[in-house]
Design an enzyme around this catalytic site. Structure first.
Site, PDB file in Angstrom:
ATOM      1  N   TYR A  57       0.148  -0.249  10.604  1.00  0.00           N
ATOM      2  CA  TYR A  57      -0.261  -0.702   9.272  1.00  0.00           C
ATOM      3  C   TYR A  57       0.845  -0.412   8.255  1.00  0.00           C
ATOM      4  CZ  TYR A  57      -3.070  -1.311   5.035  1.00  0.00           C
ATOM      5  OH  TYR A  57      -3.550  -1.728   3.814  1.00  0.00           O
ATOM      6  N   SER A 112       0.837  -1.196   0.000  1.00  0.00           N
ATOM      7  CA  SER A 112       0.000   0.000   0.000  1.00  0.00           C
ATOM      8  C   SER A 112       0.872   1.246   0.000  1.00  0.00           C
ATOM      9  CB  SER A 112      -0.901   0.009   1.245  1.00  0.00           C
ATOM     10  OG  SER A 112      -1.510   1.273   1.445  1.00  0.00           O
TER      11      SER A 112
END
Length: 321
Positions: free
Chosen positions: A189, A163
């Site tokens: 994350y 990501s």
């Protein structure tokens, strides 16, 4: 001199179906993790539609069975369904032990986002444990099957979903599980997504002689179930990034296109350790580069070979592999 970036005919608006159009994947055995919703469903659908034999590796087999029925209705091919909880090493071992025969494509698609600190039963921080460690254990356990697949068809591929969030943080090897530093779910994350990219770098180095290559893909901004656990701060950050023009939301079909490029396109045959964005290899930016200035690049820390080797060693130790 650096090698030129790999490009393809596909773009940010291409769909997974566009990438596999005209391809015959008959004989290809593929595993897609997290294939009971979002990108995983579309990835599995595109592979099955092109003739591949797909296994949906899902935490909820009942949900996976529903997805398999929908895919069969649209492609006339019925995927297999197998239980897999990436936060549970026992579940991963059971999946690996149950696998029989060669494997040609492993798509490490599953992922979790948490709004606060959550841990596995063994005390690992949940996002890093699921998004990275679980997939590391799965791929390592399936290494022989992938090597057999490469012998059979000339190559085997692993696709690791990362990501743009990786740009927020590298790896803190001294505190991967947030035992000492204050917990920030966005940093946690980001750390897991950096790890996904580094996994592809080291997997390719270690396994290329076996005919196995791995690449990392950024699917882009997509509204999926992954965001259901976002905190208000995370939602506000995402809204601000969109308002600033850092990204435009894609459809799920468009988001899965970059995965499919890494999985089946000729441009990425026999070459790995790359980071893909919008169906192309992304350019590398300095570690101190601002996300606002480089919404489509990849931080150098996410492709660093030394960090990738260190992460692999640490991951093996944490998993007792």
């Amino acid at each position: 001199m650096a090698s030129p970036l790999i490009t393809t005919q596909f773009t940010a608006s291409s769909t997974a179906a566009d990438v596999v159009e005209g391809l015959d994947l008959s004989g290809v055995r593929a595993v897609v993790t997290g294939a009971s919703s979002g990108l995983g469903v579309e990835t599995a659908r595109a592979l099955a539609g092109a003739g591949a034999s797909v296994t949906l590796a899902v935490r909820n087999p009942a949900a996976g069975a529903n997805v398999a029925a929908l895919i069969e209705a649209s492609t006339m091919r019925s995927p297999a369904v197998a239980g897999l909880d990436l936060a549970d090493v026992g579940s991963i071992a059971a999946f690996v032990n149950a696998w029989d025969g060669p494997l040609h494509l492993l798509v490490n698609n599953a992922g979790v986002v948490t709004a606060g600190l959550e841990r596995t039963t063994t005390g690992r921080e949940l996002q890093f444990a699921t998004n990275h460690l679980g997939h590391h254990a799965l791929a390592s356990g399936l290494h022989r099957a992938l090597a057999a697949g490469a012998t059979e068809r000339g190559e085997a591929r692993v696709v690791a979903l990362t990501s743009t969030a990786h740009m927020r943080a590298g790896l803190d090897f001294d505190d991967l599980d947030f035992d000492r530093r204050p917990y920030d779910p966005q940093i946690a994350y980001a750390q897991s997504k950096t790890a996904n990219s580094l996994f592809a770098v080291e997997a390719t180095r270690k396994w290329a002689d076996d005919g196995i290559t791995a690449n990392a893909v950024n699917p882009g901004g997509i509204a999926t179930g992954l965001q259901r656990n976002f905190s208000e701060q995370q939602k506000a950050s995402l809204d601000a990034a969109q308002a600033a023009g850092l990204f435009t939301y894609k459809t799920v079909k468009q988001g899965a296109a970059t995965t499919m490029v890494a999985a089946v396109s000729d441009e990425f045959a026999h070459t790995g350790g790359h980071y893909l964005d919008d169906c192309q290899e992304a350019y590398t930016v300095p570690d101190d580069a601002a996300l606002a200035d480089h919404p489509h690049g990849v931080k150098a820390w996410a492709l660093d070979p030394a960090l990738a080797q260190r992460l692999w060693t640490v991951s093996d130790e944490l998993l007792s592999l």
